[in-house]
Write a protein that holds these residues in place. Structure first.
Motif, PDB file in Angstrom:
ATOM      1  N   GLY A  88       1.195 -29.388 -17.026  1.00  0.00           N
ATOM      2  CA  GLY A  88       0.140 -29.513 -16.025  1.00  0.00           C
ATOM      3  C   GLY A  88      -0.234 -30.970 -15.838  1.00  0.00           C
ATOM      4  O   GLY A  88      -0.403 -31.705 -16.812  1.00  0.00           O
ATOM      5  N   CYS A  89      -0.327 -31.395 -14.574  1.00  0.00           N
ATOM      6  CA  CYS A  89      -0.623 -32.789 -14.258  1.00  0.00           C
ATOM      7  C   CYS A  89      -1.772 -32.836 -13.262  1.00  0.00           C
ATOM      8  O   CYS A  89      -1.640 -32.302 -12.153  1.00  0.00           O
TER       9      CYS A  89
ATOM     10  N   ILE B 193       9.750 -37.624 -14.745  1.00  0.00           N
ATOM     11  CA  ILE B 193       8.754 -38.658 -15.025  1.00  0.00           C
ATOM     12  C   ILE B 193       7.709 -38.178 -16.032  1.00  0.00           C
ATOM     13  O   ILE B 193       7.247 -38.933 -16.877  1.00  0.00           O
ATOM     14  N   LYS B 194       7.309 -36.906 -15.922  1.00  0.00           N
ATOM     15  CA  LYS B 194       6.232 -36.344 -16.743  1.00  0.00           C
ATOM     16  C   LYS B 194       4.941 -37.173 -16.594  1.00  0.00           C
ATOM     17  O   LYS B 194       4.406 -37.728 -17.563  1.00  0.00           O
ATOM     18  N   PRO B 195       4.413 -37.249 -15.367  1.00  0.00           N
ATOM     19  CA  PRO B 195       3.241 -38.101 -15.131  1.00  0.00           C
ATOM     20  C   PRO B 195       1.972 -37.521 -15.743  1.00  0.00           C
ATOM     21  O   PRO B 195       1.853 -36.311 -15.963  1.00  0.00           O
TER      22      PRO B 195
ATOM     23  N   ASP C  78       1.812 -29.115  -5.259  1.00  0.00           N
ATOM     24  CA  ASP C  78       2.019 -27.914  -6.072  1.00  0.00           C
ATOM     25  C   ASP C  78       3.050 -28.158  -7.172  1.00  0.00           C
ATOM     26  O   ASP C  78       2.885 -27.693  -8.303  1.00  0.00           O
ATOM     27  N   SER C  79       4.105 -28.890  -6.833  1.00  0.00           N
ATOM     28  CA  SER C  79       5.140 -29.157  -7.836  1.00  0.00           C
ATOM     29  C   SER C  79       4.634 -30.061  -8.948  1.00  0.00           C
ATOM     30  O   SER C  79       4.921 -29.842 -10.126  1.00  0.00           O
ATOM     31  N   PHE C  80       3.887 -31.100  -8.595  1.00  0.00           N
ATOM     32  CA  PHE C  80       3.373 -32.009  -9.621  1.00  0.00           C
ATOM     33  C   PHE C  80       2.278 -31.340 -10.451  1.00  0.00           C
ATOM     34  O   PHE C  80       2.238 -31.491 -11.676  1.00  0.00           O
ATOM     35  N   ALA C  81       1.390 -30.599  -9.813  1.00  0.00           N
ATOM     36  CA  ALA C  81       0.269 -29.991 -10.527  1.00  0.00           C
ATOM     37  C   ALA C  81       0.738 -29.051 -11.628  1.00  0.00           C
ATOM     38  O   ALA C  81       0.170 -29.026 -12.727  1.00  0.00           O
TER      39      ALA C  81
ATOM     40  N   PRO D  39       3.031 -46.230 -21.538  1.00  0.00           N
ATOM     41  CA  PRO D  39       3.160 -44.793 -21.825  1.00  0.00           C
ATOM     42  C   PRO D  39       2.353 -43.897 -20.886  1.00  0.00           C
ATOM     43  O   PRO D  39       2.700 -42.724 -20.694  1.00  0.00           O
ATOM     44  N   PHE D  40       1.242 -44.418 -20.307  1.00  0.00           N
ATOM     45  CA  PHE D  40       0.433 -43.625 -19.378  1.00  0.00           C
ATOM     46  C   PHE D  40       1.014 -43.803 -17.983  1.00  0.00           C
ATOM     47  O   PHE D  40       1.154 -44.915 -17.488  1.00  0.00           O
TER      48      PHE D  40
END
Length: 372
Positions: A322-323, A240-242, A314-317, A70-71
């Motif tokens: 918020g990632c 993905i929602k990391p 920028d896209s992932f953060a 899950p992580f």
């Protein structure tokens, strides 16, 4: 019993077959919006080292280790290269263009290209008037601009151009490829950022060969369409929602002529990866990576960005809720040309830094700014 320094686990060195993969990967055309052939090369290489792979509708490719966990942790690069589009074909068979990404028009005159048409690649050149014809005292010497650059493929009419399979919308890439210079410098087209795709694939390979068990799901992401606005990363981050993301890209080596260190900072090829400070970079994750570098005696450099990083960070953060994201950059000379240059030692150092960061990370690593 704790491991001694001699027993400490390090990633396997990059071998001959891996460098051969890089050569083929760099020499393959992978223009913005048409990345699939390069992505197939990358997927074929990475499949033995991951548990599963998947792609999205626009061509981002992902290898996954521990997909059931899950992580979720991402290591990411982007696969696309700048290029041109065929925009207009004259009756005489000359071909005018539009940019596809931030291609540098000033390097174009007399360059050799491939036009990727419906019948396969067609060779062509950027035509440019001979120096003898440009010395007219009554006229200003022409300079290359997007609207005056044209291709000549050997056709002498629009019909002959079309018979070669060339059409409006066909994508155009430069022919120049991978080569080696003295003192471990490498040059190539599109090191920005297929060198990142190479490095994250090496991390996957080394995790597999070291039989390293990770306490999280690892998503090795090779994203598309970074060069026109970080679009591939934007899409895949939502999917993905990391929980954590390590992004790798290139940055400027600032040691060459014409670069102002007061503006661009002080980074150099051969001195290790550059870690970035900026609002999109999560500071505790950045400190975590710096601590890993210090512990493993990996030289790093520091740089600063104003507002956005201009990378997939920028896209992932800012995706989802918020990632925590960090940017690990490799110094590069002559960005967005056909002779992008980097140093072999920086490649190996960046691979090791990502590897050791993943080895040290757990789902319990505290990345919160707040104690409660």
């Amino acid at each position: 019993m704790a491991k001694s320094k001699k027993q400490k686990e390090h990633p396997q060195k990059v071998g001959k077959k891996d460098w051969e993969f890089l050569t083929g990967y760099i020499n393959n055309a992978s223009p913005v919006g048409f990345e699939h052939s390069g992505q197939n090369i990358w997927l074929d290489y990475i499949k033995p080292y991951v548990d599963t792979v998947f792609t999205d509708p626009y061509g981002t490719a992902v290898g996954v280790i521990n997909p059931e966990h899950p992580f979720k942790v991402v290591i990411e690069a982007h696969a696309d290269e700048i290029s041109w589009f065929v925009n207009y074909i004259t009756d005489q068979g000359f071909i005018y263009l539009k940019r596809n990404g931030g291609v540098d028009h000033q390097i174009a005159p007399a360059m050799r290209v491939w036009i990727h048409g419906k019948k396969g690649p067609v060779k062509a050149v950027f035509g440019w008037p001979a120096i003898h014809t440009r010395h007219n005292p009554d006229q200003k010497e022409p300079t290359p601009k997007v609207d005056n650059l044209f291709l000549d493929c050997g056709a002498r009419s629009k019909k002959e151009v079309e018979e070669l399979g060339i059409h409006v919308g066909a994508v155009v890439t430069y022919q120049d490829g991978f080569d080696e210079l003295a003192n471990d410098y490498l040059i190539g087209r599109a090191f920005d950022n297929r060198i990142g795709g190479f490095m994250i694939a090496q991390v996957a390979r080394q995790l597999k060969e070291n039989k390293k068990k990770l306490p999280f799901g690892l998503y090795i992401v090779n994203a598309v369409q970074e060069e026109i606005g970080l679009r591939g990363a934007e899409m895949i981050a939502r999917r993905i929602k990391p929980d954590v993301a390590f992004i790798t890209d290139v940055t400027h080596d600032t040691q060459t002529p014409f670069i102002n260190k007061n503006i661009e900072g002080d980074t150099a090829c051969g001195k290790g990866p550059a870690l970035t400070y900026g609002p999109a970079v999560q500071n505790k994750l950045l400190q975590f990576v710096q601590d890993v570098a210090e512990k493993n005696k990996i030289d790093v450099q520091l740089r600063v960005t104003s507002r956005s990083t201009g990378t997939d960070t920028d896209s992932f953060a800012y995706a989802n809720d918020g990632c925590p994201s960090v940017l690990i950059s490799i110094p590069l000379r002559y960005m967005h040309t056909t002779v992008e240059m980097l140093h072999r030692s920086d490649i190996e150092s960046t691979i090791e830094l990502m590897y050791q960061s993943l080895a040290a990370l757990t789902p319990k690593t505290n990345l919160s700014y707040f104690s409660n």
